[in-house]
Design an enzyme around this catalytic site. Sequence first.
Site, PDB file in Angstrom:
ATOM      1  CG  ASP A 204      53.310  27.571  48.083  1.00  0.00           C
ATOM      2  OD1 ASP A 204      54.419  27.134  47.759  1.00  0.00           O
ATOM      3  OD2 ASP A 204      53.157  28.535  48.855  1.00  0.00           O
TER       4      ASP A 204
ATOM      5  CG  ASP B 270      50.185  39.319  51.885  1.00  0.00           C
ATOM      6  OD1 ASP B 270      50.901  38.386  52.321  1.00  0.00           O
ATOM      7  OD2 ASP B 270      49.435  39.181  50.895  1.00  0.00           O
TER       8      ASP B 270
ATOM      9  CG  HIS C  16      51.690  35.131  51.799  1.00  0.00           C
ATOM     10  ND1 HIS C  16      51.731  36.102  50.820  1.00  0.00           N
ATOM     11  CD2 HIS C  16      52.842  34.431  51.628  1.00  0.00           C
ATOM     12  CE1 HIS C  16      52.828  35.988  50.104  1.00  0.00           C
ATOM     13  NE2 HIS C  16      53.533  34.980  50.578  1.00  0.00           N
TER      14      HIS C  16
ATOM     15  CD  GLU D  82      48.260  36.306  49.308  1.00  0.00           C
ATOM     16  OE1 GLU D  82      48.776  36.720  50.364  1.00  0.00           O
ATOM     17  OE2 GLU D  82      48.742  36.526  48.186  1.00  0.00           O
TER      18      GLU D  82
END
Length: 260
Positions: free
Chosen positions: A67, A136, A138, A143
């Site tokens: 990313d 979270d 990811h 996400e």
Amino acid sequence: MEVVIRRDAADVAAFVADIIERLISSSPAAVLGLATGSSPLGVYGELVRRHRSGALSFGRVSAFLLDEYIGLPPGHPATYRAFIEQHFSGLVDIPPDSVHVPNGAAADVDAACADYEAQIRAAGGVDLQLLGIGGDGHVGFNEPTSSLASRTRVKTLTSETRYDNARFFSAIDEVPHHVVTQGIGTILEARHLVLIAVGAAKAEPIARAVEGPLTSMCPASAIQLHPHATVVVDEAAATELTLIDYYRAAFAAKPSWQFP
Ligand code: F6R
């Protein structure tokens, strides 16, 4: 899926570096999928140390990052290109042209995403994909509620992720809202997934990813779909795992020919 519990971050790093060294010994032109952030730092440090001792060459290796941020000027120290050069690729003999990063500065980001997928395909696919996990749940920057079939594309970061990553910037306002990330579908095509988690803050997301339901609410749970996934955690990140005794017993009884 195999869950490997090591004592601490240094043991996690050595274990994962062993996996990568074995891969490169048998396939010197291996394609590595690289994560950034804190989780793989120990692994990169260990690989650099082995390279400097003369034991390991990355001369024929190529690499694809997961990313990149959108909106940071090229060369900004928080870009993932700068991160990987600082902590790994700039410290070993991997040719700079062989390190691929999604282009978060492209005028046509959608076209750049499609091109990135094409580059991965042209390289023959990723042999080993390193992954970290967000608080979270990811992976990459997929996400919660990301499609489990997603490909490389633009995503918007949650406020939790922006807050978590603010430590790499001088102020939270500087953390971009948007990123380019390989999709879950892209990640699942790598031949071997190695998910690293260290520290107590990762205990809950790791338990959700490994033992929770397969759900886009925890994108990392998609590793349950992969035929060859290795989850390497330290003791602190293992505390919420229900089957912790089973993972320890399975690893202790593992035949030597079955190295990951
Ligand atoms: C980074 C990436 C992210 C991180 C995750 C965990 O390339 O893809 O998924 O792995 O945010 O970050 P750390 O390791 O900093 O806790």
